[in-house]
Design a protein around this motif. Structure first.
Motif, short mmCIF file in Angstrom:
data_model
loop_
_atom_site.label_atom_id
_atom_site.label_comp_id
_atom_site.label_asym_id
_atom_site.label_seq_id
_atom_site.Cartn_x
_atom_site.Cartn_y
_atom_site.Cartn_z
N TYR A 153 -6.39 -7.68 -11.23
CA TYR A 153 -5.53 -7.04 -10.84
C TYR A 153 -4.74 -5.75 -10.30
CZ TYR A 153 -0.81 -9.97 -10.44
OH TYR A 153 0.48 -10.53 -9.64
N TRP A 154 -5.10 -4.74 -10.15
CA TRP A 154 -4.87 -3.45 -10.32
C TRP A 154 -5.18 -2.36 -9.33
CZ3 TRP A 154 -3.76 -6.25 -15.02
CH2 TRP A 154 -2.36 -6.01 -15.73
N SER A 155 -6.40 -2.14 -9.71
CA SER A 155 -7.08 -1.64 -8.35
C SER A 155 -8.19 -1.09 -8.78
CB SER A 155 -6.55 -0.29 -8.46
OG SER A 155 -7.13 0.79 -9.92
N VAL A 156 -8.84 -0.90 -7.32
CA VAL A 156 -10.66 -0.50 -6.92
C VAL A 156 -11.03 0.29 -7.63
CG1 VAL A 156 -10.63 1.52 -5.50
CG2 VAL A 156 -12.37 -0.35 -5.09
N GLN A 157 -10.72 1.27 -8.41
CA GLN A 157 -11.09 1.81 -9.24
C GLN A 157 -11.08 1.14 -10.38
OE1 GLN A 157 -12.43 5.12 -9.05
NE2 GLN A 157 -11.97 4.52 -6.30
N PRO A 333 -0.61 -17.41 6.91
CA PRO A 333 0.49 -16.30 6.35
C PRO A 333 1.00 -14.75 6.32
CG PRO A 333 0.86 -17.97 5.68
CD PRO A 333 -0.43 -18.01 5.19
N LYS A 334 1.50 -13.78 6.99
CA LYS A 334 1.32 -13.03 6.79
C LYS A 334 1.53 -12.28 4.97
CE LYS A 334 0.53 -11.22 11.32
NZ LYS A 334 -0.92 -10.97 11.36
N LYS A 335 2.69 -12.98 4.53
CA LYS A 335 3.00 -12.60 3.58
C LYS A 335 1.82 -12.63 2.00
CE LYS A 335 7.62 -14.72 3.82
NZ LYS A 335 8.45 -15.56 2.77
N LEU A 336 0.06 -13.69 2.62
CA LEU A 336 -0.37 -13.31 1.72
C LEU A 336 -1.18 -11.98 2.21
CD1 LEU A 336 -2.38 -17.08 2.47
CD2 LEU A 336 -0.77 -16.23 0.31
N ALA A 337 -0.66 -10.75 3.26
CA ALA A 337 -1.86 -9.78 3.32
C ALA A 337 -0.66 -8.30 2.74
CB ALA A 337 -1.90 -9.58 4.49
N ALA A 338 0.35 -8.76 2.07
CA ALA A 338 1.53 -7.92 1.38
C ALA A 338 0.42 -7.15 0.44
CB ALA A 338 1.96 -8.49 0.87
N VAL A 339 0.56 -6.10 0.22
CA VAL A 339 -0.64 -5.36 -0.58
C VAL A 339 1.11 -3.90 -1.71
CG1 VAL A 339 -1.92 -3.25 -1.12
CG2 VAL A 339 -2.39 -4.61 0.75
N HIS A 340 0.78 -4.01 -3.09
CA HIS A 340 1.07 -3.92 -4.19
C HIS A 340 1.52 -2.66 -3.54
CE1 HIS A 340 2.36 -2.33 -7.76
NE2 HIS A 340 3.68 -3.72 -8.30
N PRO A 341 2.88 -1.84 -3.77
CA PRO A 341 2.56 -0.18 -3.04
C PRO A 341 1.97 0.46 -3.97
CG PRO A 341 4.45 -0.74 -4.21
CD PRO A 341 4.26 -2.37 -3.42
N ALA A 346 -3.45 -6.46 -2.91
CA ALA A 346 -3.59 -7.29 -2.41
C ALA A 346 -2.82 -9.07 -2.67
CB ALA A 346 -3.70 -9.09 -0.83
N ARG A 347 -1.57 -9.23 -4.18
CA ARG A 347 -1.48 -10.11 -5.45
C ARG A 347 -0.77 -11.39 -4.55
NH1 ARG A 347 1.30 -6.30 -9.76
NH2 ARG A 347 -0.09 -5.10 -10.58
N TRP A 351 -3.34 -14.70 -5.53
CA TRP A 351 -2.35 -16.03 -5.94
C TRP A 351 -2.80 -17.19 -5.64
CZ3 TRP A 351 -0.11 -16.61 -10.51
CH2 TRP A 351 0.69 -15.94 -11.25
N LEU A 352 -2.98 -17.62 -4.38
CA LEU A 352 -3.53 -18.64 -3.89
C LEU A 352 -5.25 -18.70 -4.26
CD1 LEU A 352 -3.91 -19.98 -1.17
CD2 LEU A 352 -4.32 -18.61 0.69
N ASN A 353 -5.74 -17.93 -4.43
CA ASN A 353 -7.19 -17.85 -4.76
C ASN A 353 -7.37 -18.34 -6.39
OD1 ASN A 353 -8.34 -16.64 -2.32
ND2 ASN A 353 -8.44 -15.13 -2.83
N LEU A 354 -5.80 -18.18 -6.69
CA LEU A 354 -5.68 -18.97 -8.00
C LEU A 354 -5.99 -20.34 -7.65
CD1 LEU A 354 -6.03 -18.21 -10.93
CD2 LEU A 354 -3.53 -17.91 -11.41
#
Length: 570
Positions: A153-157, A333-341, A346-347, A351-354
């Motif tokens: 849920y947080w980062s690639v690192q 939908p474009k909203k699915l590409a939104a990335v947490h700042p 891409a939360r 959620w879609l995948n869940l």
């Protein structure tokens, strides 16, 4: 799981190899040996070799494309770059389904192994007669899905650090299990008794490749391709990580299969009436219990959580990349590409995948074996664009920087595609029909989206994609009419069916490459993200799509022809 191009350079080569190994050693090793032995007997060993060769050929084609276009989640994008938006959506849809389906199956694996615990409530998670999850088991699987989903849920690192740690632990567990099972008493007679080495014939061996978790197990190579864009040097890291992860995976899986075959007590095998009767809910844990290896049981029960957790770190990240790429091309939908700042994840995509994971759990995910056979067939479809993209790019983009070049590509690419078609056929009817239909659902969706965006010439847009539609329908027809060994009606006799699949697949390969070349001549794929240095402008700004249409070229990776990536050969 940083989605930004600017932060792609976070993963080291070692971390990428660990991601590949971690994905390969997911739930496949917990169930694959038992399922393959049940289908093919001792000849399951051959199935693992065939599976490794097949996946290795697929992986090397993706190594060339992936190192040239190091885009996170690139397997959902390559069809767009090679043939244009429609085929890009169809292949991206297939890849998304295959990768997203991996999330719930790892939870199912952990739940089935929980049934081996010495607690009443745990033993009630799986029905002993059908080896399927009960209502309580489904609930536990859902809880585990959420828990594993939260890992990314947080980062690639966080992905790299957690996966490396988990991989080192879960790598030791199967090795110790192999040693313990062999030391407990190895029965060489098991390899020839009960019908010989291949008691159910060689067609059963081929079926085991796709239905018993062999392809499923080696599918971890996708994580290297999809997350390789986040490596410090993608051109060097992707092919090396692929070769390293697949080679080590084959060695361990052969050892696990050998240990399982030799450790089953001969009297148990005779009582079961052969390998088809050896039906364990939790194969290695149940076998260890039978052999009174209690410490091995405890270790395996622990590993049943560690292995799925490690694999799902990469699965959740890869599936999110798939959704994000499909959103950026305009079909989601474009909203699915939104990335947490802050965290760069891409939360909305997660959620879609869940939600998709829950849908699978409630419909077909009643056991690991049931879901694995369907997922494996879906995976094979997701592999198809790799060798085709190599063939198209060799003709249309000779100047494309290729840090890795597939040797003898003109010969290997058609063979690889034919191999993939055979693997799809080996999945057996009706699974081949199910996954073909599920993939073709994307066709009317693409037409609807294009119409809503104002596209008036659908014929032009769909021209490069008809080969895929025809191929899936043809494969479903051959599967339904083919040999009874592969679930068909027997209208096409055994032997002739596989020859027909392979030969027709070669014809489809050249049709697909020709369609890609024509698509480039028509300008459908749009500006090349490497050669043309395409920016992240929306597709409506490009001439490749009708001006009124915004479904087209996706945001490009930050790669330039002179990026200095070294060439690598394997």
């Amino acid at each position: 799981m940083d989605m930004s191009a600017g932060n792609r350079k976070g993963l080291s080569l070692f971390a990428l190899i660990m991601i590949g190994i971690g994905s390969i050693f997911g739930s496949g090793w917990l169930f694959g040996a038992g399922a393959a032995a049940q289908v093919a007997g001792p000849a399951a060993l051959v199935a693992w070799v065939i599976g490794a060769v097949f996946i290795g050929m697929i992986a090397m084609s993706y190594a060339e494309v992936g190192s040239a276009y190091p885009i996170p989640g690139g397997m959902a994008r390559y069809g767009h770059i090679s043939h244009g938006p429609v085929l890009g959506f169809i292949t991206g849809w297939a890849v998304w389904i295959a990768v997203a389906s991996l999330i719930p199956i790892e939870s199912i694996a952990a739940t089935q192994y929980m049934a081996s615990w010495n607690f009443g409530w745990a033993q009630g998670l799986v029905d002993p007669g059908s080896n399927q999850l009960t209502t309580a088991g489904m609930g536990v699987a859902m809880l585990l899905t959420v828990a594993l989903w939260l890992t990314c849920y947080w980062s690639v690192q966080l992905l790299a650090r957690a996966n490396t740690f988990l991989t080192l632990i879960k790598f030791a567990i199967p090795v110790l299990a192999v040693i313990a099972l062999i030391a407990s008493g190895f029965h060489t007679s098991n390899f020839t008794s009960q019908g010989g080495f291949a008691p159910y014939g060689w067609p059963a061996v081929l079926t085991a490749v796709t239905t018993s978790g062999v392809v499923f197990a080696f599918n971890g190579f996708q994580a290297v391709v999809n997350l390789g864009g986040a490596a410090k040097n993608p051109g060097r890291a992707i092919p090396i990580a692929l070769v390293g992860a697949l080679s080590l995976g084959l060695v361990i899986y052969l050892a696990l299969q050998t240990a399982f075959l030799g450790a089953v007590p001969p009297e148990q095998l005779a009582q079961a009436g052969g390998w088809q009767g050896v039906n364990f809910s939790s194969p290695f844990a149940d076998l260890a219990k039978l052999l009174m290896l209690h410490w091995v049981v405890t270790m395996l029960q622990f590993g049943a959580f560690i292995s799925p957790a490690g694999s799902n770190i990469a699965n959740v990240a890869s599936a999110a990349y798939m959704v994000k790429n499909l959103s950026e091309t305009g079909f989601f939908p474009k909203k699915l590409a939104a990335v947490h700042p802050k965290y760069g994840t891409a939360r909305p995509a997660m959620w879609l995948n869940l939600g998709f994971s829950f849908l699978l759990l409630l419909t077909v995910g009643h056991s690991w074996q049931a879901l694995a056979s369907v997922i494996s067939a879906a995976m094979v479809i997701s592999y198809l664009i790799g060798p085709i993209a190599v063939g198209v790019f060799r003709q249309t983009k000779p100047e494309l920087p290729r840090p890795f070049r597939l040797p003898a590509a003109k010969i290997l690419c058609p063979i690889t595609f034919a191999f993939a078609a055979c693997a799809l056929y080996w999945s057996k009817w009706p699974d081949t029909g199910k996954v073909a239909l599920l993939t073709l659902v994307s066709v009317p969706i693409a037409a609807i989206v294009l119409r809503r965006k104002g596209e008036r010439n659908l014929r032009r847009q769909f021209a490069p994609a008809w080969w895929m539609v025809a191929f899936l329908l043809w494969m479903a027809l051959l599967s339904a009419l083919g040999s009874t060994d592969f679930g068909g009606r027997g209208t096409i006799p055994g032997g002739l069916d596989i020859a027909l699949v392979a030969l027709s697949a070669v014809a489809f390969y050249f049709w697909a490459v020709r369609a890609g070349v024509k698509a480039h001549q028509a300008g459908l794929p749009g500006p090349d993200p490497v050669i043309d240095g395409a920016d992240t402008a929306p597709a409506a700004d490009h001439e490749a799509i009708a001006p009124a249409v915004t479904v087209g070229t996706a945001p490009a990776p930050s790669v330039s022809p002179g990026d200095g990536r070294p060439k690598t050969s394997v």
